[in-house]
Design an enzyme around this catalytic site. Structure first.
Site, mmCIF file in Angstrom:
data_model
loop_
_atom_site.group_PDB
_atom_site.id
_atom_site.type_symbol
_atom_site.label_atom_id
_atom_site.label_comp_id
_atom_site.label_asym_id
_atom_site.label_seq_id
_atom_site.Cartn_x
_atom_site.Cartn_y
_atom_site.Cartn_z
ATOM 1 N N TYR A 47 0.847 -1.201 0.000
ATOM 2 C CA TYR A 47 0.000 0.000 0.000
ATOM 3 C C TYR A 47 0.885 1.255 0.000
ATOM 4 O O TYR A 47 0.682 2.174 -0.805
ATOM 5 C CB TYR A 47 -0.881 -0.061 1.246
ATOM 6 C CG TYR A 47 -1.825 1.096 1.464
ATOM 7 C CD1 TYR A 47 -2.991 1.229 0.723
ATOM 8 C CD2 TYR A 47 -1.579 2.039 2.468
ATOM 9 C CE1 TYR A 47 -3.879 2.273 0.957
ATOM 10 C CE2 TYR A 47 -2.462 3.080 2.710
ATOM 11 C CZ TYR A 47 -3.609 3.194 1.949
ATOM 12 O OH TYR A 47 -4.474 4.232 2.187
HETATM 13 N N1 LIG Z 1 -9.524 5.787 5.711
HETATM 14 C C1 LIG Z 1 -8.258 6.052 5.964
HETATM 15 O O1 LIG Z 1 -7.796 5.941 7.108
HETATM 16 C C2 LIG Z 1 -7.360 6.552 4.872
HETATM 17 C C3 LIG Z 1 -6.160 7.169 5.238
HETATM 18 C C4 LIG Z 1 -5.317 7.623 4.236
HETATM 19 C C5 LIG Z 1 -5.665 7.453 2.919
HETATM 20 N N2 LIG Z 1 -6.825 6.835 2.577
HETATM 21 C C6 LIG Z 1 -7.140 6.695 1.153
HETATM 22 O O2 LIG Z 1 -8.344 7.363 0.903
HETATM 23 C C7 LIG Z 1 -8.960 6.801 -0.261
HETATM 24 C C8 LIG Z 1 -10.419 6.529 0.064
HETATM 25 O O3 LIG Z 1 -10.449 5.517 1.075
HETATM 26 P P1 LIG Z 1 -11.633 5.424 2.133
HETATM 27 O O4 LIG Z 1 -11.004 5.350 3.461
HETATM 28 O O5 LIG Z 1 -12.647 6.426 1.841
HETATM 29 O O6 LIG Z 1 -12.131 3.937 1.796
HETATM 30 P P2 LIG Z 1 -13.558 3.317 1.474
HETATM 31 O O7 LIG Z 1 -14.611 3.959 2.291
HETATM 32 O O8 LIG Z 1 -13.354 1.841 1.574
HETATM 33 O O9 LIG Z 1 -13.776 3.727 -0.046
HETATM 34 C C9 LIG Z 1 -12.998 3.168 -1.063
HETATM 35 C C10 LIG Z 1 -13.613 3.580 -2.381
HETATM 36 O O10 LIG Z 1 -12.810 3.059 -3.449
HETATM 37 C C11 LIG Z 1 -13.665 2.471 -4.398
HETATM 38 N N3 LIG Z 1 -12.962 1.400 -5.108
HETATM 39 C C12 LIG Z 1 -12.200 0.431 -4.579
HETATM 40 N N4 LIG Z 1 -11.777 -0.408 -5.534
HETATM 41 C C13 LIG Z 1 -12.277 0.059 -6.706
HETATM 42 C C14 LIG Z 1 -12.200 -0.380 -8.060
HETATM 43 N N5 LIG Z 1 -11.530 -1.490 -8.414
HETATM 44 N N6 LIG Z 1 -12.827 0.349 -9.013
HETATM 45 C C15 LIG Z 1 -13.545 1.456 -8.663
HETATM 46 N N7 LIG Z 1 -13.644 1.914 -7.407
HETATM 47 C C16 LIG Z 1 -13.032 1.223 -6.439
HETATM 48 C C17 LIG Z 1 -14.834 1.924 -3.586
HETATM 49 O O11 LIG Z 1 -15.987 1.805 -4.374
HETATM 50 P P3 LIG Z 1 -16.706 0.440 -4.822
HETATM 51 O O12 LIG Z 1 -16.432 -0.592 -3.768
HETATM 52 O O13 LIG Z 1 -18.143 0.812 -4.954
HETATM 53 O O14 LIG Z 1 -16.065 0.127 -6.130
HETATM 54 C C18 LIG Z 1 -15.015 3.032 -2.570
HETATM 55 O O15 LIG Z 1 -15.827 4.047 -3.094
HETATM 56 C C19 LIG Z 1 -8.158 5.557 -0.615
HETATM 57 O O16 LIG Z 1 -7.299 5.862 -1.676
HETATM 58 C C20 LIG Z 1 -7.373 5.283 0.654
HETATM 59 O O17 LIG Z 1 -6.179 4.617 0.368
HETATM 60 C C21 LIG Z 1 -7.699 6.387 3.517
#
Ligand SMILES: NC(=O)c1ccc[n+]([C@@H]2O[C@H](COP(=O)([O-])OP(=O)(O)OC[C@H]3O[C@@H](n4cnc5c(N)ncnc54)[C@H](OP(=O)(O)O)[C@@H]3O)[C@@H](O)[C@H]2O)c1
Length: 233
Positions: free
Chosen positions: A149
């Site tokens: 990651y």
């Molecule tokens: N939460 C944290 O602590 C955190 C911290 C730092 C960075 N981030 C980053 O923030 C971003 C958003 O994460 P989040 O925490 O909001 O996670 P989340 O709630 O699990 O959302 C992830 C999103 O990515 C989409 N996704 C995943 N695989 C996909 C694919 N193959 N094609 C199209 N869409 C896809 C999912 O949609 P579907 O399942 O509907 O496809 C969902 O909308 C990510 O890049 C993550 O690495 C998160």
């Protein structure tokens, strides 16, 4: 000028909240993810014009369909790309499988890089644009159990920096967002269970992204480091 934002990951978490916040600011959105039902829930909260586009961004070629669709809605706009789709499978590098490595690099690095590349000709034609890559604090700090990651996020950080150096004088800005732990459904499937109440609310990350986009014409926000006040996680 009308602003139209492609928001990936718009069905959940940071992507969803960013789409809603952009929409509240009057920005048109194209909501992208795999789950239509969840996209519809996001759409119900978007006051400005919005469209849904169901796509699996892990599949090369999907980025062409997404950008073609967003552009087909009409030109003469400022295109914005928010790369928020992502996933994480935490564990030691010793325990990492080839499949997990592939999945994490595909969705966290290759897919957003392909979208940046695909949207660029449209932005260059318009003479303006803004790309926001949602990375992670682990793009710049080594944290055990995040090898694949972190490698993907660090790769996209440098990809964005190089892109910015190439295109900022042509009116296109690139913002890299490096959050610590954010309270989203991404944590639901994790064995590791930090206290969600100590994490950043996803709506606050979304507001920071919208501010960076709105600042665009006068100020370039190159990197945003957003941390939970108590620390990393
Ligand atoms: N939460 C944290 O602590 C955190 C911290 C730092 C960075 N981030 C980053 O923030 C971003 C958003 O994460 P989040 O925490 O909001 O996670 P989340 O709630 O699990 O959302 C992830 C999103 O990515 C989409 N996704 C995943 N695989 C996909 C694919 N193959 N094609 C199209 N869409 C896809 C999912 O949609 P579907 O399942 O509907 O496809 C969902 O909308 C990510 O890049 C993550 O690495 C998160």
């Amino acid at each position: 000028m009308t602003v139209r934002a492609i928001v990936t990951g718009a069905s959940s978490g940071i992507g969803r909240e960013t789409a809603v916040a952009l929409s509240a600011a009057g920005i048109e959105t194209v909501l992208v993810a795999r789950r239509r039902d969840a996209l519809l829930e996001t759409a119900a909260r978007c006051p400005a014009p919005h469209q849904l586009f169901v796509a699996d961004l892990a599949k090369p070629g999907s980025e062409v369909e997404v950008v073609d669709y967003a552009q087909s809605l009409g030109e003469g706009v400022k295109p914005v790309l928010i790369n928020a789709a992502g996933m994480a499978e935490f564990g030691s590098i010793e325990a990492l499988t080839a499949d997990s490595l592939q999945r994490q690099i595909e969705i966290n690095l290759l897919a957003p890089a392909r979208l940046c590349h695909e949207v660029l000709p449209w932005m260059l034609k318009e003479g303006s644009g803004h790309i926001v890559n949602v990375l992670s604090v682990v793009a710049s700090q080594p944290l055990p159990n995040t090898g694949a990651y972190a490698a993907a996020k660090a790769g996209l950080l440098m990809f964005g920096k190089v892109l910015s150096a190439e295109v900022r004088r042509k009116g296109i800005l690139v913002t890299s967002v490096l959050p610590g732990a954010v309270d989203t459904p991404i944590w639901d499937a994790m064995d590791f269970k930090p206290n969600r109440a100590d994490m950043i609310p996803s709506s606050m990350v979304a507001e920071a992204i919208v501010q960076a986009v709105l600042a665009g014409p006068k100020m370039a926000v190159d990197e945003l480091h957003l941390m939970p006040p108590k620390g990393l996680l």
